[in-house]
Enzyme design. Sequence first.
Site, PDB file in Angstrom:
ATOM      1  N   GLY A 268       0.137   5.093  -1.291  1.00  0.00           N
ATOM      2  CA  GLY A 268      -0.876   5.918  -0.642  1.00  0.00           C
ATOM      3  C   GLY A 268      -0.306   7.085   0.144  1.00  0.00           C
ATOM      4  O   GLY A 268       0.897   7.352   0.120  1.00  0.00           O
TER       5      GLY A 268
ATOM      6  N   ARG B  42      -1.592  -0.073  -7.351  1.00  0.00           N
ATOM      7  CA  ARG B  42      -1.410   1.041  -8.292  1.00  0.00           C
ATOM      8  C   ARG B  42       0.069   1.180  -8.638  1.00  0.00           C
ATOM      9  O   ARG B  42       0.925   0.771  -7.843  1.00  0.00           O
ATOM     10  CB  ARG B  42      -1.818   2.365  -7.636  1.00  0.00           C
ATOM     11  CG  ARG B  42      -3.266   2.511  -7.344  1.00  0.00           C
ATOM     12  CD  ARG B  42      -3.556   3.937  -6.923  1.00  0.00           C
ATOM     13  NE  ARG B  42      -3.211   4.227  -5.534  1.00  0.00           N
ATOM     14  CZ  ARG B  42      -3.053   5.453  -5.042  1.00  0.00           C
ATOM     15  NH1 ARG B  42      -3.149   6.498  -5.824  1.00  0.00           N
ATOM     16  NH2 ARG B  42      -2.780   5.636  -3.755  1.00  0.00           N
TER      17      ARG B  42
ATOM     18  N   LYS C 135     -11.470  -2.890  10.443  1.00  0.00           N
ATOM     19  CA  LYS C 135     -10.270  -2.584  11.233  1.00  0.00           C
ATOM     20  C   LYS C 135     -10.348  -3.232  12.626  1.00  0.00           C
ATOM     21  O   LYS C 135      -9.319  -3.613  13.187  1.00  0.00           O
ATOM     22  CB  LYS C 135     -10.076  -1.072  11.331  1.00  0.00           C
ATOM     23  CG  LYS C 135      -9.628  -0.441  10.020  1.00  0.00           C
ATOM     24  CD  LYS C 135      -8.185  -0.829   9.677  1.00  0.00           C
ATOM     25  CE  LYS C 135      -7.700  -0.215   8.391  1.00  0.00           C
ATOM     26  NZ  LYS C 135      -6.272  -0.440   8.137  1.00  0.00           N
TER      27      LYS C 135
ATOM     28  N   GLY D 290       0.860  -1.199   0.000  1.00  0.00           N
ATOM     29  CA  GLY D 290       0.000   0.000   0.000  1.00  0.00           C
ATOM     30  C   GLY D 290       0.887   1.237   0.000  1.00  0.00           C
ATOM     31  O   GLY D 290       0.511   2.291   0.505  1.00  0.00           O
TER      32      GLY D 290
ATOM     33  N   ASP E  80       2.144  -2.140  -4.322  1.00  0.00           N
ATOM     34  CA  ASP E  80       0.800  -1.541  -4.344  1.00  0.00           C
ATOM     35  C   ASP E  80       0.062  -2.088  -5.557  1.00  0.00           C
ATOM     36  O   ASP E  80       0.690  -2.566  -6.505  1.00  0.00           O
ATOM     37  CB  ASP E  80       0.894  -0.011  -4.435  1.00  0.00           C
ATOM     38  CG  ASP E  80      -0.347   0.695  -3.902  1.00  0.00           C
ATOM     39  OD1 ASP E  80      -0.258   1.325  -2.840  1.00  0.00           O
ATOM     40  OD2 ASP E  80      -1.428   0.591  -4.545  1.00  0.00           O
TER      41      ASP E  80
ATOM     42  N   TYR F 181     -15.624  -0.030   7.067  1.00  0.00           N
ATOM     43  CA  TYR F 181     -14.193   0.244   7.300  1.00  0.00           C
ATOM     44  C   TYR F 181     -13.853   0.013   8.781  1.00  0.00           C
ATOM     45  O   TYR F 181     -12.886  -0.690   9.105  1.00  0.00           O
ATOM     46  CB  TYR F 181     -13.907   1.692   6.898  1.00  0.00           C
ATOM     47  CG  TYR F 181     -12.513   2.187   7.224  1.00  0.00           C
ATOM     48  CD1 TYR F 181     -11.384   1.658   6.620  1.00  0.00           C
ATOM     49  CD2 TYR F 181     -12.327   3.247   8.132  1.00  0.00           C
ATOM     50  CE1 TYR F 181     -10.111   2.145   6.899  1.00  0.00           C
ATOM     51  CE2 TYR F 181     -11.060   3.743   8.415  1.00  0.00           C
ATOM     52  CZ  TYR F 181      -9.954   3.179   7.801  1.00  0.00           C
ATOM     53  OH  TYR F 181      -8.695   3.662   8.081  1.00  0.00           O
TER      54      TYR F 181
HETATM   55  P1  NAD Z   1      -4.435   5.437   1.005  1.00  0.00           P
HETATM   56  O1  NAD Z   1      -5.808   5.159   0.531  1.00  0.00           O
HETATM   57  O2  NAD Z   1      -3.797   6.717   0.616  1.00  0.00           O
HETATM   58  O3  NAD Z   1      -3.448   4.258   0.586  1.00  0.00           O
HETATM   59  C1  NAD Z   1      -3.857   2.907   0.606  1.00  0.00           C
HETATM   60  C2  NAD Z   1      -3.110   2.197  -0.509  1.00  0.00           C
HETATM   61  O4  NAD Z   1      -3.574   0.854  -0.563  1.00  0.00           O
HETATM   62  C3  NAD Z   1      -3.376   2.819  -1.897  1.00  0.00           C
HETATM   63  O5  NAD Z   1      -2.165   3.222  -2.506  1.00  0.00           O
HETATM   64  C4  NAD Z   1      -4.056   1.707  -2.668  1.00  0.00           C
HETATM   65  O6  NAD Z   1      -3.709   1.669  -4.048  1.00  0.00           O
HETATM   66  C5  NAD Z   1      -3.574   0.473  -1.927  1.00  0.00           C
HETATM   67  N1  NAD Z   1      -4.459  -0.676  -2.147  1.00  0.00           N
HETATM   68  C6  NAD Z   1      -5.816  -0.677  -2.156  1.00  0.00           C
HETATM   69  N2  NAD Z   1      -6.268  -1.907  -2.470  1.00  0.00           N
HETATM   70  C7  NAD Z   1      -5.175  -2.705  -2.636  1.00  0.00           C
HETATM   71  C8  NAD Z   1      -5.005  -4.048  -2.992  1.00  0.00           C
HETATM   72  N3  NAD Z   1      -6.059  -4.850  -3.244  1.00  0.00           N
HETATM   73  N4  NAD Z   1      -3.750  -4.535  -3.058  1.00  0.00           N
HETATM   74  C9  NAD Z   1      -2.664  -3.734  -2.843  1.00  0.00           C
HETATM   75  N5  NAD Z   1      -2.778  -2.430  -2.538  1.00  0.00           N
HETATM   76  C10 NAD Z   1      -4.018  -1.922  -2.432  1.00  0.00           C
HETATM   77  O7  NAD Z   1      -4.459   5.276   2.591  1.00  0.00           O
HETATM   78  P2  NAD Z   1      -3.462   5.920   3.660  1.00  0.00           P
HETATM   79  O8  NAD Z   1      -4.077   7.171   4.119  1.00  0.00           O
HETATM   80  O9  NAD Z   1      -2.095   5.925   3.149  1.00  0.00           O
HETATM   81  O10 NAD Z   1      -3.630   4.856   4.846  1.00  0.00           O
HETATM   82  C11 NAD Z   1      -2.722   3.793   5.001  1.00  0.00           C
HETATM   83  C12 NAD Z   1      -3.250   2.893   6.109  1.00  0.00           C
HETATM   84  O11 NAD Z   1      -3.387   3.648   7.314  1.00  0.00           O
HETATM   85  C13 NAD Z   1      -4.617   2.290   5.817  1.00  0.00           C
HETATM   86  O12 NAD Z   1      -4.637   0.966   6.278  1.00  0.00           O
HETATM   87  C14 NAD Z   1      -5.559   3.138   6.636  1.00  0.00           C
HETATM   88  O13 NAD Z   1      -6.684   2.412   7.049  1.00  0.00           O
HETATM   89  C15 NAD Z   1      -4.699   3.507   7.816  1.00  0.00           C
HETATM   90  N6  NAD Z   1      -5.116   4.767   8.414  1.00  0.00           N
HETATM   91  C16 NAD Z   1      -4.981   5.936   7.714  1.00  0.00           C
HETATM   92  C17 NAD Z   1      -5.385   7.124   8.302  1.00  0.00           C
HETATM   93  C18 NAD Z   1      -5.259   8.436   7.578  1.00  0.00           C
HETATM   94  O14 NAD Z   1      -5.749   9.451   8.093  1.00  0.00           O
HETATM   95  N7  NAD Z   1      -4.622   8.488   6.419  1.00  0.00           N
HETATM   96  C19 NAD Z   1      -5.914   7.118   9.596  1.00  0.00           C
HETATM   97  C20 NAD Z   1      -6.062   5.911  10.262  1.00  0.00           C
HETATM   98  C21 NAD Z   1      -5.628   4.737   9.667  1.00  0.00           C
HETATM   99  C1  AKB Z   2     -10.569   7.977   7.316  1.00  0.00           C
HETATM  100  O1  AKB Z   2     -11.045   9.121   7.484  1.00  0.00           O
HETATM  101  O2  AKB Z   2     -11.186   7.027   6.834  1.00  0.00           O
HETATM  102  C2  AKB Z   2      -9.155   7.737   7.800  1.00  0.00           C
HETATM  103  C3  AKB Z   2      -9.162   7.184   9.184  1.00  0.00           C
HETATM  104  C4  AKB Z   2      -9.376   8.086  10.321  1.00  0.00           C
HETATM  105  O3  AKB Z   2      -9.021   6.002   9.354  1.00  0.00           O
HETATM  106  N1  AKB Z   2      -8.437   8.971   7.710  1.00  0.00           N
END
Ligand code: NAD
Ligand code: AKB
Length: 320
Positions: free
Chosen positions: A12, A37, A143, A9, A35, A139
């Site tokens: 992202g 992508r 989690k 991932g 990833d 979601y």
């Molecule tokens: P993001 O959506 O920017 O990145 C997620 C990545 O996963 C993407 O690049 C996507 O292409 C990839 N992906 C999706 N489906 C896939 C698959 N089938 N196989 C391989 N790759 C795949 O998310 P992020 O903000 O970078 O978050 C990363 C992690 O942190 C996630 O697990 C998210 O739940 C967790 N998280 C994020 C936040 C936040 O605010 N960004 C908060 C809490 C938790």
């Molecule tokens: C979302 O808004 O889905 C994420 C998270 C808090 O897990 N940024």
Amino acid sequence: MKERILVIGAAGQIGTALLDALIEAYSRDAVHAADIRPIEYGGPSYRMDITVPASVTEVFRKVRPTQVYHLAAILSASGEKDIHKTWAVNVDGYRHVLFHCRDFEVKRVFYPSTIAVFGPTTPKENTPQDTPLLPQTVYGMSKVSGEMWSQYMYAKFGLDVRSLRYPGVIGWRTIPSGGTTDYAVEMFYAAIEGKTYRCFLDRDTYLPMMYMPDAIKATLQLMEASTEKITLHYGYNISGTNFAPKDLEASIREFIPDFRVEYRPDYRQEIASTWVRSIDDSVARRDWGWKPEYDLRRMTEDMLMHLQKKFNSSIPEPIE
Ligand code: NAD
Ligand code: AKB
């Protein structure tokens, strides 16, 4: 032993920032990015779909990772648009990765949980580490399941999975999409581009948030902590800075006085309303010394400085 670190991932929002931090801590050759992508990355990178076990196997065979950072997921707002795909990626995909980690004898695994595991029955203020988890989104459900799988794999097979419940993460590199807390990054981008921002959350929606450097610091600190310090293998609560959209608007306006926000809450407001307002992270502080560095003002200043460079614009000095 030479570390081989696999970030899944990696394309992202958090992945792109984490890659840089891992390269600095190890080396570009040691950090492998995967990833579904395409990834803009100068080091070794792979296409991988975690919902397809053969695709996971192919990359694990090539990399033979010693550490895995599993970031791939569908986030909260996108998650409600295709709930079956969300479950397939977030739960089945994670399960495939976990069993590969066990079979390839990975030493340490990172799993990002989230404040989305909380729900309406969770105490909203100073939310404790152990508390009711009845989320209202797929979601959030996925989690909670991910946290339970993490704990199970540790208890049953001794796989050293470590996990954080990230708050909404704010970074300047990319505009995120698919999350409920994305409004904060969007607000910064609108401000720097001189646009009025139309906010999809109500002005008073307080949520736990965190600046990217703190999120990355917490991730590396947790993964580097010695084994005896880790007392739980589901998600550690961590807190950064809590604010509502109106607070962020005011903070940006200290630097860009003409900035304006219109509030037009949409379906994402319903999601945010079920989450909590502030987090008790005393267990993370006690176990591995967690302490955030950025409050709202410091984050605002740093975000605007980076975005200014990115867009080559100028920002007035803050009004004291
Ligand atoms: P993001 O959506 O920017 O990145 C997620 C990545 O996963 C993407 O690049 C996507 O292409 C990839 N992906 C999706 N489906 C896939 C698959 N089938 N196989 C391989 N790759 C795949 O998310 P992020 O903000 O970078 O978050 C990363 C992690 O942190 C996630 O697990 C998210 O739940 C967790 N998280 C994020 C936040 C936040 O605010 N960004 C908060 C809490 C938790
Ligand atoms: C979302 O808004 O889905 C994420 C998270 C808090 O897990 N940024």
